[in-house]
Write a protein that holds these residues in place. Structure first.
Motif, PDB file in Angstrom:
ATOM      1  N   ARG A 129       8.219   7.092   9.397  1.00 60.25           N
ATOM      2  CA  ARG A 129       7.802   8.378   9.958  1.00 60.25           C
ATOM      3  C   ARG A 129       8.841   8.867  10.954  1.00 60.25           C
ATOM      4  N   THR A 130       9.193  10.131  10.794  1.00 60.51           N
ATOM      5  CA  THR A 130      10.071  10.806  11.740  1.00 60.51           C
ATOM      6  C   THR A 130       9.312  12.035  12.215  1.00 60.51           C
ATOM      7  N   GLY A 131       8.923  12.026  13.475  1.00 59.83           N
ATOM      8  CA  GLY A 131       8.100  13.123  13.986  1.00 59.83           C
ATOM      9  C   GLY A 131       6.758  13.137  13.290  1.00 59.83           C
ATOM     10  N   GLN A 133       6.524  13.835   9.923  1.00 58.17           N
ATOM     11  CA  GLN A 133       6.774  13.688   8.495  1.00 58.17           C
ATOM     12  C   GLN A 133       6.931  12.216   8.102  1.00 58.17           C
ATOM     13  N   TRP A 134       6.361  11.842   6.941  1.00 57.86           N
ATOM     14  CA  TRP A 134       6.560  10.532   6.346  1.00 57.86           C
ATOM     15  C   TRP A 134       7.535  10.689   5.189  1.00 57.86           C
ATOM     16  N   ALA A 135       8.455   9.731   5.048  1.00 57.92           N
ATOM     17  CA  ALA A 135       9.410   9.758   3.943  1.00 57.92           C
ATOM     18  C   ALA A 135       9.518   8.374   3.334  1.00 57.92           C
ATOM     19  N   VAL A 136       9.592   8.319   1.992  1.00 52.61           N
ATOM     20  CA  VAL A 136       9.797   7.051   1.303  1.00 52.61           C
ATOM     21  C   VAL A 136      11.255   6.652   1.503  1.00 52.61           C
ATOM     22  N   LYS A 137      11.471   5.526   2.159  1.00 51.09           N
ATOM     23  CA  LYS A 137      12.825   5.048   2.434  1.00 51.09           C
ATOM     24  C   LYS A 137      13.321   4.096   1.359  1.00 51.09           C
ATOM     25  N   SER A 138      12.394   3.394   0.696  1.00 45.11           N
ATOM     26  CA  SER A 138      12.784   2.460  -0.347  1.00 45.11           C
ATOM     27  C   SER A 138      11.560   2.123  -1.184  1.00 45.11           C
ATOM     28  N   SER A 139      11.796   1.718  -2.425  1.00 48.70           N
ATOM     29  CA  SER A 139      10.699   1.254  -3.271  1.00 48.70           C
ATOM     30  C   SER A 139      11.120  -0.051  -3.934  1.00 48.70           C
ATOM     31  N   TYR A 140      10.129  -0.858  -4.237  1.00 44.87           N
ATOM     32  CA  TYR A 140      10.364  -2.155  -4.843  1.00 44.87           C
ATOM     33  C   TYR A 140       9.526  -2.219  -6.106  1.00 44.87           C
ATOM     34  N   GLY A 141      10.173  -2.384  -7.260  1.00 49.09           N
ATOM     35  CA  GLY A 141       9.450  -2.448  -8.534  1.00 49.09           C
ATOM     36  C   GLY A 141       8.741  -3.773  -8.680  1.00 49.09           C
ATOM     37  N   LEU A 142       7.417  -3.740  -8.737  1.00 47.19           N
ATOM     38  CA  LEU A 142       6.638  -4.956  -8.893  1.00 47.19           C
ATOM     39  C   LEU A 142       6.623  -5.417 -10.340  1.00 47.19           C
ATOM     40  N   TYR A 143       6.523  -4.469 -11.263  1.00 46.11           N
ATOM     41  CA  TYR A 143       6.614  -4.766 -12.690  1.00 46.11           C
ATOM     42  C   TYR A 143       6.876  -3.473 -13.423  1.00 46.11           C
ATOM     43  N   ASN A 144       7.471  -3.591 -14.598  1.00 48.52           N
ATOM     44  CA  ASN A 144       7.755  -2.423 -15.422  1.00 48.52           C
ATOM     45  C   ASN A 144       7.987  -2.907 -16.841  1.00 48.52           C
ATOM     46  N   GLN A 145       7.328  -2.290 -17.797  1.00 46.26           N
ATOM     47  CA  GLN A 145       7.521  -2.662 -19.198  1.00 46.26           C
ATOM     48  C   GLN A 145       8.038  -1.463 -19.956  1.00 46.26           C
TER      49      GLN A 145
END
Length: 145
Positions: A129-131, A133-145
């Motif tokens: 969070r900046t002020g 606003q929330w922003a996605v800084k990173s994502s981690y793939g748990l699974y993907n087919q």
């Protein structure tokens, strides 16, 4: 979207398979040409809060009021998943956000399931969070087919 928060991959102490706070804090690295980015700034209390709050699923109905989102029960989700007429529907689940003590970080899990096959994916999102606003800084793939 399923009307109860998702605790599918969450145990009482970590994600399944054992994705601990230490594991998620990995720095950026290359594995077989793929760039893997962890959450090096993830605070322990953010992770612990997220695990704790999602041990028991919660009804999301009071929190999600977007008219474009249709909330369905777990039973209805199971029925749709087995109904040939709905084989191309995508069913989403969402965990409740875990927050740091100073409310500067959040962790949330989102999944997408299509009964006919792909896309089957799950991501853990790290937000800052900046002020206001929330922003996605990173994502981690748990699974993907």
């Amino acid at each position: 979207m399923v009307e109860t928060s998702n605790s599918y991959l969450i145990t009482s102490t970590s994600l399944k398979p054992d994705i601990s706070w230490e594991f998620l804090r990995i720095p950026e690295m290359l594995i077989y040409g793929m760039r893997i980015v962890g959450f090096p700034n993830l605070q322990k209390e953010t992770y612990d809060d997220w695990i704790s709050i999602n041990n028991q699923p919660c009804l999301l109905t009071p929190f999600l009021t977007n008219p474009q989102t249709t909330l369905i029960s777990k039973e209805e989700s199971d029925k749709i998943s087995n109904d040939y007429n709905y084989r191309w529907c995508i069913i989403h689940t969402l965990s409740r956000p875990g927050l740091s003590l100073d409310f500067s970080q959040a962790l949330i899990q989102i999944t997408a399931h299509c009964p006919a096959g792909p896309p089957q994916c799950g991501n853990l999102l790290y937000l800052e969070r900046t002020g206001e606003q929330w922003a996605v800084k990173s994502s981690y793939g748990l699974y993907n087919q």
